[in-house]
Design a protein around this motif. Structure first.
Motif, PDB file in Angstrom:
ATOM      1  N   GLU A  50      27.490 -27.616 -71.799  1.00 32.47           N
ATOM      2  CA  GLU A  50      25.934 -27.727 -72.540  1.00 32.47           C
ATOM      3  C   GLU A  50      25.403 -28.869 -71.446  1.00 32.47           C
ATOM      4  OE1 GLU A  50      25.496 -28.546 -76.274  1.00 32.47           O
ATOM      5  OE2 GLU A  50      23.382 -27.683 -76.975  1.00 32.47           O
ATOM      6  N   CYS A  51      24.070 -27.312 -70.643  1.00 30.53           N
ATOM      7  CA  CYS A  51      23.178 -28.193 -70.054  1.00 30.53           C
ATOM      8  C   CYS A  51      21.458 -28.915 -70.673  1.00 30.53           C
ATOM      9  CB  CYS A  51      22.308 -26.961 -69.436  1.00 30.53           C
ATOM     10  SG  CYS A  51      21.249 -27.087 -68.179  1.00 30.53           S
ATOM     11  N   PRO A  52      21.756 -30.120 -69.895  1.00 31.08           N
ATOM     12  CA  PRO A  52      20.441 -30.947 -71.195  1.00 31.08           C
ATOM     13  C   PRO A  52      19.351 -30.623 -70.804  1.00 31.08           C
ATOM     14  CG  PRO A  52      20.953 -31.732 -68.199  1.00 31.08           C
ATOM     15  CD  PRO A  52      21.982 -30.268 -68.456  1.00 31.08           C
ATOM     16  N   LYS A  53      18.850 -29.279 -69.979  1.00 33.25           N
ATOM     17  CA  LYS A  53      17.602 -29.160 -70.059  1.00 33.25           C
ATOM     18  C   LYS A  53      17.117 -28.118 -71.414  1.00 33.25           C
ATOM     19  CE  LYS A  53      13.753 -28.874 -67.947  1.00 33.25           C
ATOM     20  NZ  LYS A  53      12.865 -29.692 -66.835  1.00 33.25           N
ATOM     21  N   HIS A  54      17.888 -26.995 -71.031  1.00 32.38           N
ATOM     22  CA  HIS A  54      17.475 -25.810 -71.790  1.00 32.38           C
ATOM     23  C   HIS A  54      18.939 -25.199 -72.845  1.00 32.38           C
ATOM     24  CE1 HIS A  54      15.169 -24.742 -68.603  1.00 32.38           C
ATOM     25  NE2 HIS A  54      14.155 -25.737 -69.269  1.00 32.38           N
ATOM     26  N   ASN A  55      19.493 -26.421 -72.926  1.00 29.60           N
ATOM     27  CA  ASN A  55      20.976 -26.037 -73.952  1.00 29.60           C
ATOM     28  C   ASN A  55      22.026 -24.883 -73.501  1.00 29.60           C
ATOM     29  OD1 ASN A  55      20.141 -27.647 -74.654  1.00 29.60           O
ATOM     30  ND2 ASN A  55      19.129 -26.891 -76.960  1.00 29.60           N
TER      31      ASN A  55
ATOM     32  N   HIS B 188      20.578 -21.752 -64.639  1.00 23.83           N
ATOM     33  CA  HIS B 188      19.117 -21.209 -64.540  1.00 23.83           C
ATOM     34  C   HIS B 188      18.248 -21.977 -63.835  1.00 23.83           C
ATOM     35  CE1 HIS B 188      15.822 -21.350 -68.446  1.00 23.83           C
ATOM     36  NE2 HIS B 188      16.435 -20.424 -67.198  1.00 23.83           N
ATOM     37  N   GLU B 189      17.775 -22.830 -64.253  1.00 19.74           N
ATOM     38  CA  GLU B 189      16.596 -23.613 -63.177  1.00 19.74           C
ATOM     39  C   GLU B 189      17.357 -25.220 -62.228  1.00 19.74           C
ATOM     40  OE1 GLU B 189      13.822 -24.815 -65.648  1.00 19.74           O
ATOM     41  OE2 GLU B 189      13.038 -22.740 -65.831  1.00 19.74           O
TER      42      GLU B 189
ATOM     43  N   PRO C  50      19.503 -19.876 -72.313  1.00 19.56           N
ATOM     44  CA  PRO C  50      19.468 -18.834 -70.811  1.00 19.56           C
ATOM     45  C   PRO C  50      20.340 -19.419 -70.264  1.00 19.56           C
ATOM     46  CG  PRO C  50      18.316 -20.996 -71.055  1.00 19.56           C
ATOM     47  CD  PRO C  50      19.098 -21.362 -71.861  1.00 19.56           C
TER      48      PRO C  50
ATOM     49  N   VAL D 200      19.313 -27.454 -62.551  1.00 15.94           N
ATOM     50  CA  VAL D 200      19.165 -29.023 -63.029  1.00 15.94           C
ATOM     51  C   VAL D 200      21.097 -29.890 -63.038  1.00 15.94           C
ATOM     52  CG1 VAL D 200      19.528 -30.165 -64.995  1.00 15.94           C
ATOM     53  CG2 VAL D 200      17.392 -28.234 -64.560  1.00 15.94           C
TER      54      VAL D 200
ATOM     55  N   ALA E 221      25.482 -33.138 -64.631  1.00 13.50           N
ATOM     56  CA  ALA E 221      26.744 -33.520 -65.103  1.00 13.50           C
ATOM     57  C   ALA E 221      25.589 -34.800 -65.937  1.00 13.50           C
ATOM     58  CB  ALA E 221      26.810 -34.816 -63.242  1.00 13.50           C
ATOM     59  N   ASP E 222      24.638 -34.273 -66.521  1.00 14.35           N
ATOM     60  CA  ASP E 222      23.878 -35.185 -67.468  1.00 14.35           C
ATOM     61  C   ASP E 222      23.336 -34.642 -68.914  1.00 14.35           C
ATOM     62  OD1 ASP E 222      22.746 -36.869 -65.507  1.00 14.35           O
ATOM     63  OD2 ASP E 222      21.049 -35.388 -64.475  1.00 14.35           O
ATOM     64  N   GLY E 223      24.426 -33.215 -68.787  1.00 15.70           N
ATOM     65  CA  GLY E 223      24.809 -32.347 -70.156  1.00 15.70           C
ATOM     66  C   GLY E 223      26.167 -33.185 -70.792  1.00 15.70           C
ATOM     67  N   LEU E 224      26.410 -32.100 -71.731  1.00 15.62           N
ATOM     68  CA  LEU E 224      27.264 -32.809 -72.691  1.00 15.62           C
ATOM     69  C   LEU E 224      28.582 -31.897 -72.719  1.00 15.62           C
ATOM     70  CD1 LEU E 224      27.629 -34.799 -75.168  1.00 15.62           C
ATOM     71  CD2 LEU E 224      26.898 -32.671 -76.378  1.00 15.62           C
ATOM     72  N   VAL E 225      29.630 -32.676 -72.596  1.00 10.77           N
ATOM     73  CA  VAL E 225      31.306 -31.989 -72.772  1.00 10.77           C
ATOM     74  C   VAL E 225      31.140 -31.897 -73.946  1.00 10.77           C
ATOM     75  CG1 VAL E 225      33.292 -31.460 -71.822  1.00 10.77           C
ATOM     76  CG2 VAL E 225      30.886 -32.275 -70.103  1.00 10.77           C
TER      77      VAL E 225
END
Ligand SMILES: Cc1cc2nc3c(=O)[nH]c(=O)nc-3n(C[C@H](O)[C@H](O)[C@H](O)COP(=O)(O)OP(=O)(O)OC[C@H]3O[C@@H](n4cnc5c(N)ncnc54)[C@H](O)[C@@H]3O)c2cc1C
Ligand code: FES
Lengths: 105, 403
Positions: free
Chosen positions: A63-68, A47-48, A82, A50, A53-57
């Protein structure tokens, strides 16, 4: 076929977690599934751009940390908006306690 | 023509509703009518100019609409709803029959009151055209005054000061973002803006605007070559009200997005939902608009959706990001969780220790993971040990796994 690249030790990634792995000009995300398997995808959200690896497994979803936005990290499939475009996935193997990944040519 | 689902408004909510109806297996016709001259796009990038210009980011690629058989009428306005005949009239005079109708008409910027002492041309930001106008006219060295220290005003302040404009933000409340985040986070956002060159006047109102000069209640005068108003938004409810639908701080809907007409639904920024203890509430968040639209689409397709997750919101301020889950209340009990990166997460609980809201602010995307876990903890209704929540060395995921 291209060579296998050494990524990290198996215990460098906790189960149901992800780390960032940079190689060449590219960033990858390396996952350790709840079943103890390892997977590799492109490191940046489609998406953008990002770092995932800063997201949630949770289970097999990152799940992307920025816009889920969500992806299935085993298949690279975009699973929630998105995020629309899929992630690239890469073969992974474990040799002598080391995680290795293979890049496509 | 067979009457199917008609959606008024092709913003994130309307498009998500079409998506939700198809995901629920609805096979009939879906018509999406939007009055914006552009192909349906995302609003959040309009105030976050990472670089020179605001981006035009489509919600879905064009082929998505054909693949999903969505009849997109963009650049078309719905002027009236005839509830007894069950049709809507377009600006061209054409009528479209509906079986189920969704109003996803969004919101418009709140304007300065008509008697406001101003002779300046005030600008507002909602559409891509608004953003392009700002980007074309404001350049390095421009003097800009933004009235309103809310999310959009502050994001624009960051974007414009990165373009080397001189930016003043005027906020009537004693702190910025007072409605949305706790004081600790307001302070961090304020400090960041100050270090990056934005002048923020809190507890300040405007006495008069004359000859490009803004006189402030503090006695100070600031130059405003460009005046931008960011004082919130008002739901677009005229179409609904004219059709006799109940409007109360937005088009009034129940938990399944139905209005007082069982065949007409409303979702996104235009609607209000009953919230215990808070009355009819509007959320004005991108994720909520998408979630509500998706769920309303399912309802119109005859499928009961899952319970709504707690509302979530994000904002980018320079290279920092802010995320909020739930609805923080300044009076709530707060647990502070400092992040190793220098960021902060504040977590609110009720008297029983149940998590009710959280907000986080840090450089990059350092708050995303924790905020997501807190959203899941809120949904699970757990009462974690406050000491563990406050300890940055206890991963929140362990708490989620332990429950
Ligand atoms: C500049 C900006 C930045 C934002 N940034 C963020 C952010 O960082 N994070 C976040 O969570 N939220 C953000 N938001 C809020 C978010 O974009 C909104 O909550 C979301 O767009 C609401 O979606 P919606 O579809 O309900 O309404 P809208 O996006 O307003 O779409 C409604 C559409 O319906 C059209 N319409 C209205 N009446 C008619 C009619 N009669 N006939 C045809 N068409 C009609 C309107 O023209 C509009 O295009 C931002 C908003 C703006 C303006
Ligand atoms: S950057 Fe990943 S969802 Fe937007």
């Amino acid at each position: 076929m291209s060579d296998w690249i050494d990524v990290c030790a198996t215990d460098d990634i906790e189960e149901e977690d992800v780390i960032r792995f940079d190689h060449g000009a590219h960033s990858y995300a390396i996952y350790h599934s709840p079943e103890g398997e390892f997977f590799a995808t492109d490191g940046l959200c489609t998406h953008e751009q990002v770092h995932l690896a800063d997201g949630l497994v949770m289970n097999h979803i990152i799940e992307c940390p920025k816009h889920n936005g969500q992806f299935n990290y085993k298949t690279g499939e975009a699973a929630r908006l998105p995020a629309c475009d899929h992630l690239g996935t890469y073969p992974v193997r474990v040799v002598d306690g080391r995680v290795q990944m293979q890049l496509s040519e | 023509m067979m009457a199917g689902i008609v959606i008024v408004g092709a913003g994130y909510c309307g498009v998500s509703a079409a998506h939700g109806a198809r995901a629920a297996g609805y096979d009939g016709p879906i018509t999406l009518v939007g009055d914006d001259p552009e192909w349906p796009y995302e609003r959040p990038p309009l105030s976050k100019w990472d670089g020179a210009m605001p981006r035009l980011q489509p919600i879905f690629p064009e082929d998505w609409y054909t693949q999903n058989r969505i009849d997109l009428k963009w650049g078309a306005v719905v002027t009236a709803i005839d509830r007894s005949a069950r049709n809507v009239t377009l600006g061209t005079g054409v009528t479209l029959p509906y079986a189920k109708l969704l109003l996803a008409t969004g919101a418009s910027p709140r304007h300065l009151p008509p008697h406001a002492p101003s002779d300046a041309c005030a600008r507002y930001l909602r559409s891509h055209a608004d953003a392009m106008n700002l980007a074309q006219d404001i350049c390095a060295g421009s003097d800009v005054v933004i009235i309103g220290g809310g999310f959009i005003g502050l994001e624009l302040a960051a974007s414009l000061s990165a373009r080397k404009a001189f930016v003043h933000v005027i906020e009537a409340q004693e702190r910025i973002l007072a409605r949305a985040v706790p004081p600790e986070i307001s302070q961090m956002v304020l400090d960041l803006h100050k270090t990056r060159g934005v002048t923020v006047h809190t507890g300040t109102t405007v006495d008069a605007i004359k000859n490009n000069l803004v006189s402030l209640s503090t006695g100070q005068t600031v130059r405003a070559e460009h005046l931008i108003i960011g004082i919130g938004s008002e739901p677009n409810t005229v179409l609904a009200a004219n059709a006799g639908l109940t409007v109360d701080n937005g088009i009034a809907v129940d938990g399944c997005f139905a209005t007082n007409d069982p065949d007409i639904f409303a979702a996104g920024d235009c609607c209000s939902l009953p919230v215990e203890g808070a009355g009819r509430t509007r959320f004005e968040s991108w994720q909520v608009a998408g979630d509500q639209g998706y769920r309303a689409g399912k309802v119109m397709a005859g499928v009961t959706p899952d319970p709504t997750p707690p509302p979530w919101f994000w904002s980018d301020q320079f290279d920092h990001s802010l995320q909020v889950v739930g609805q923080p209340s300044p009076a709530g009990t707060r647990i502070l969780r400092p992040l190793p990166s220098g960021g902060l997460i504040t977590i609110e609980t009720d008297d029983n220790g149940t998590l009710t809201a959280a907000a986080g602010f840090a450089a990059g995307n350092a708050v995303g993971r924790d905020i997501k876990i807190i959203q899941k903890l809120m949904q699970a209704g757990v009462t974690p040990d406050p000491a563990a929540l406050a300890d940055p060395n206890t991963p929140l995921k362990t708490i989620l796994k332990q429950r």
